[in-house]
Write an enzyme that holds these catalytic residues in place. Structure first.
Site, short mmCIF file in Angstrom:
data_model
loop_
_atom_site.label_atom_id
_atom_site.label_comp_id
_atom_site.label_asym_id
_atom_site.label_seq_id
_atom_site.Cartn_x
_atom_site.Cartn_y
_atom_site.Cartn_z
CD GLU A 104 54.54 78.53 30.66
OE1 GLU A 104 54.98 77.38 30.90
OE2 GLU A 104 54.99 79.56 31.21
CG ASP A 125 61.64 82.17 31.09
OD1 ASP A 125 61.78 81.84 29.89
OD2 ASP A 125 61.94 81.42 32.04
NE ARG A 167 55.99 77.88 38.19
CZ ARG A 167 57.28 77.59 38.15
NH1 ARG A 167 58.12 78.45 37.57
NH2 ARG A 167 57.76 76.49 38.70
CG HIS A 170 58.54 78.36 32.00
ND1 HIS A 170 57.28 78.34 32.53
CD2 HIS A 170 59.38 78.43 33.06
CE1 HIS A 170 57.34 78.37 33.86
NE2 HIS A 170 58.62 78.42 34.20
CB ILE A 171 64.39 78.53 28.58
CG1 ILE A 171 64.54 80.00 28.15
CG2 ILE A 171 63.63 77.73 27.54
CD1 ILE A 171 65.34 80.20 26.88
CG ASP A 212 60.60 87.85 50.59
OD1 ASP A 212 60.72 87.34 49.46
OD2 ASP A 212 60.37 87.19 51.62
#
Length: 306
Positions: A262, A257, A233, A280-281, A172
């Site tokens: 899209e 996803d 994303r 994308h759920i 991170d």
């Protein structure tokens, strides 16, 4: 005040309809579920003072056509579709709550891992085609999991993985040694994660630093038995390179996803047997929809002091 919601899933939810009409009885909702082109979006929101936005791209050209706009309430967590600087220039408030759908997204990532580990996805598709394949894969327990992006969703995934006693490597941009130590996580470089892990999940925002972060060189550095998961994303993983890697068994599989475009249109890519693809759920579990929606409404309430 005139309030407009662009998101279909927000607009169609009965609980959210009841709540927004309680405070904003004249709110306009996208009940028809329309996916707006830019000119259509401008026409839809141009007179609004407040908008509730999901994935619609709110750029400077659109903001120029919305002179009355005072607040954008985010339905969801990603802000990459909103031009933050253009909003600041126009003194437009952005109402946003980080991590509101983190459990929904993290559960999906865990689900993808289990589907690949136990061969659930491929075996199901094969059986539907008349193939009786008894290959049952492997146990997720004890495997090495790489988490790139240890924010709200990444931390929730760490919590969900604890019963599986996996080795967790993470990376991170924020230094958080106490969290790593408390949870037995190894702080690794992205390069180390890609080389060593059985599963790698991408949980970062999409921006100039993460654009095409995973390309063919990265995929070739992974074990050919490894899987990569993008629950963040589109654009973070180079889809052309990923397609090549899946076709040529450079890695074992991938789950996406989110996509660059899209909905995606490359059916050869989508139909690959070692690709799980969902529309994308990740953050759209029923409970998450309600939490995201209530959060957006509360930002409007707070702004208007209702």
């Amino acid at each position: 005040m005139k309030i407009v919601a662009t998101s279909p899933s927000f607009s169609k939810n009965k609980k959210l309809q009841e709540k927004i009409f309680k405070y904003f009885p004249n709110a306009k909702l996208n009940i028809e579920g329309k996916k707006f082109k830019q000119d259509e979006l401008i026409e839809y929101i141009k007179n609004a003072e407040g908008i509730i936005v999901g994935l619609d791209n709110i750029n400077e050209d659109i903001l120029c056509q919305c002179p009355k706009l005072k607040i954008i309430a985010k339905y969801g967590v990603g802000l990459n579709n909103i031009n933050i600087e253009a909003c600041k220039k126009r003194n437009i408030t952005i109402g946003w709550t980080g991590g509101v759908n983190k459990l929904s997204v993290a559960e999906m990532a865990l689900g993808f891992m289990l589907m690949f580990a136990r061969n659930l996805f491929m075996a199901s598709n094969e059986l539907k085609s008349g193939i009786w394949n008894k290959s049952a894969g492997f146990q997720l327990s004890g495997k090495t999991i790489g988490i790139i992006g240890l924010g709200h969703t990444g931390k929730e995934l760490v919590r969900l993985l604890k019963p599986f006693k996996c080795r967790i490597y993470a990376n991170d941009i924020i230094d958080q040694p106490n969290y790593y130590n408390k949870n037995g996580i190894k702080n690794k470089t992205k390069e180390e994660i890609f080389r060593a892990c059985d599963f790698v999940t991408i949980n970062t925002p999409y921006n100039s630093t993460t654009d095409n972060m995973v390309d063919i060189d990265v995929l070739k550095s992974m074990k050919n038995s490894a899987y990569i998961i993008n629950i963040a994303r589109g654009g973070i993983i180079n889809e052309v390179d990923l397609k090549f890697a899946l076709v040529n068994n450079i890695i074992a599989g991938a789950a996406l996803d989110a996509f660059v475009d899209e909905p995606p249109t490359d059916q050869d890519f989508l139909n690959l047997p070692n690709l799980i693809c969902t529309p994308h759920i990740g953050g759209n579990a029923k409970e998450a929809i309600e939490k995201m929606g209530i959060s957006a409404i509360n930002h409007l309430k707070d702004f208007y002091k209702l």
